[in-house]
Write an enzyme that holds these catalytic residues in place. Sequence first.
Site, PDB file in Angstrom:
ATOM      1  CB  SER A  18      -0.914  -0.018   1.223  1.00 11.33           C
ATOM      2  OG  SER A  18      -0.121  -0.034   2.387  1.00 11.33           O
ATOM      3  CE  LYS A 227      11.099 -11.747 -16.471  1.00 12.33           C
ATOM      4  NZ  LYS A 227      11.918 -11.635 -15.281  1.00 12.33           N
ATOM      5  CB  CYS A 391      -8.696  24.691  13.588  1.00 13.00           C
ATOM      6  SG  CYS A 391     -10.123  23.991  14.432  1.00 13.00           S
ATOM      7  CD  GLU A 415      -8.450  20.898  23.118  1.00 17.56           C
ATOM      8  OE1 GLU A 415      -8.844  21.910  22.502  1.00 17.56           O
ATOM      9  OE2 GLU A 415      -7.953  19.920  22.554  1.00 17.56           O
ATOM     10  CG  HIS A 529      -9.548  22.510   9.631  1.00 13.72           C
ATOM     11  ND1 HIS A 529      -8.236  22.418  10.034  1.00 13.72           N
ATOM     12  CD2 HIS A 529     -10.292  22.173  10.698  1.00 13.72           C
ATOM     13  CE1 HIS A 529      -8.190  22.028  11.295  1.00 13.72           C
ATOM     14  NE2 HIS A 529      -9.418  21.865  11.730  1.00 13.72           N
ATOM     15  CD  GLU A 531      -6.649  23.021   6.787  1.00 16.14           C
ATOM     16  OE1 GLU A 531      -6.958  24.235   6.764  1.00 16.14           O
ATOM     17  OE2 GLU A 531      -6.530  22.377   7.835  1.00 16.14           O
TER      18      GLU A 531
HETATM   19  N1  GLN Z   1      -8.679  21.263  19.878  1.00 11.69           N
HETATM   20  C1  GLN Z   1      -9.445  22.318  19.334  1.00 11.69           C
HETATM   21  C2  GLN Z   1     -10.942  22.046  19.430  1.00 11.69           C
HETATM   22  O1  GLN Z   1     -11.375  20.938  19.569  1.00 11.69           O
HETATM   23  C3  GLN Z   1      -9.056  22.612  17.900  1.00 11.69           C
HETATM   24  C4  GLN Z   1      -9.316  21.479  16.956  1.00 11.69           C
HETATM   25  C5  GLN Z   1      -8.623  21.636  15.627  1.00 11.69           C
HETATM   26  O2  GLN Z   1      -7.637  22.351  15.513  1.00 11.69           O
HETATM   27  N2  GLN Z   1      -9.096  20.933  14.619  1.00 11.69           N
HETATM   28  O3  GLN Z   1     -11.730  22.960  19.358  1.00 11.69           O
END
Ligand code: GLN
Length: 570
Positions: A18, A227, A391, A415, A529, A531
């Site tokens: 893989s 081959k 994020c 957090e 995000h 991206e």
């Molecule tokens: N830890 C953060 C949250 O849960 C940011 C998460 C992240 O960067 N995807 O809000």
Amino acid sequence: MKEKINTRFVVVAGGVISGVGKGVASGSIGKILKEYGFNTTLIKIDPYMNYDAGTLRPTEHGEVWVTEDGGEIDQDLGTYERFMDMSIPKKNNITSGQVYKRVIDRERAGDYLGKTVQFIPHITDEIIDRIKKAAEGYELAVIEIGGTAGDYENVPFLFAIKALERELGADHFAHVLVTYLPVPAHIDEMKTKPTQQAIRLLGEHGILPDFIVCRSQFPLDEIRKKKIEEFAHLPADRIIAAPDISSVYHMPLELEQQKLGAKLLKELHLSATHTPDWTAWNERVHHIENPAQKVSVAIIGKYLANGSFSMTDSYTSICHALIHAGAELNTGVDITWIDAERFETNLDALEELKSFNGIIIPGGFGNTGVEGKIKAITYARTHGIPFMGLCYGLQLATIEFARNVCGMEGAHTTEVDADTLYPIIDVLPLQKELLKAHQYGGTMRLGAYEATLTSGSRVHALYQQQSQEEVSVVYERHRHRYEVNPEFVDQLQAKGLTFSGHHVRSDGTKLMEFLELSEHPFFVATQAHPEFKSRLGNPNPIFAGFVSACTKQKSDVAFASKDAGIHISV
Ligand code: GLN
């Protein structure tokens, strides 16, 4: 009653090992078929028992890809989206976990009317049903089967594909085997034997490949081609060489040079409705491979000592979004990966950041490296180095500002510090309940959310510049649990932090989506995000703005040092 569909399928299976680029081959085939005028989608089959990729560790399995409709799925779907420039929904990622769960749930609900529930036909029918649902409405669907031929867990999927082929007719199917031809260093010779074994293993399931894509370090020579040809009973023009390339975006060009698109269409009894024009794609690939200039960017993250392969793989989409932005600006982006913990133990290390044209703090979870990331943000903010926070990057930039500009000592995210005096980043009440009940899978704020942009802000200008028309609302994808605490927003803004986009929840709560510092050359962060929505030829505006700011920083620094007479010519 069986649901009828008229989609034709290209099935991509893997042989030997893989990780040789089956996803890139599938994405490239999808792109080629789309260029020939066909409405095409892609489906990824992951034979693992996880329901989705949301709970898989990125350093082992690669990045968790987030779909527009909130799926946390395999990163190959990201490859497909980047090649196809389209959103692919979560139903297009089929796992063993989903299939078995649904069959057992149905059995418990009495759906099978007293029958013995069996592998064949119940599991295989469920697979077929899911493939049909994902392919519905498309002329063509590329199905990539995860793992390699011979894996035990692939068996039900290969059986289901064979059954679907019987139902729709062989003219609806083309089979592609992607193999790898190793060159063991001690014999210095390209070996075809593993490919022969892969052909045999696939054959055990009644599948004979129509095409073999041979991945290898070096181009395939005529002897090895012969081959494989003989072993697979295939004409030479069906053995496609795919040696290593410097950019994955070169792959469709490589395959098209060997006319794979036209050959696949012939196999599927289809005539092209459009003549592909690869000029623009070609030009972008040229920019990626031979950029006119380069900028240097530091990505400061949390890395486990797992080797450089894994760490970059868990941030794949960020790398691609930088490549996409760079391709438009004819600029290469050199990435240096820095472990955030380095700045916690060694304050002098921060000075290394001086040599970069830009700094990124990507998404992340938990407390490892958090203080180091915050120190790096202070450095970027106070030294005018372009900064982009994604994020967790937005959350930590807010904490940095609260601590160092607003004087809120010990400000934090709950957090990391549940008892902080200044819970700048916190969970909303609903998330608190989910966490208490240990309901982690699929319960974050996931998928695309609307953000209203603040008129006249930098973020607003970036999105507008990209779309070349008035934009006041944008949709970016999310994957997080914590938010900027609405109670602190006014205090932060009063000290000069601009929240340049927000989302309003149905209960009226305002969630912060973007922030920026107007006095800084480029200090932009987002709770999303972005991206995940960047594609070659269609870069994300935040990334485009960041890379452009990096090029400006580079020329400004060069100009300043020339001014200071640092360059001495002899
Ligand atoms: N830890 C953060 C949250 O849960 C940011 C998460 C992240 O960067 N995807 O809000």
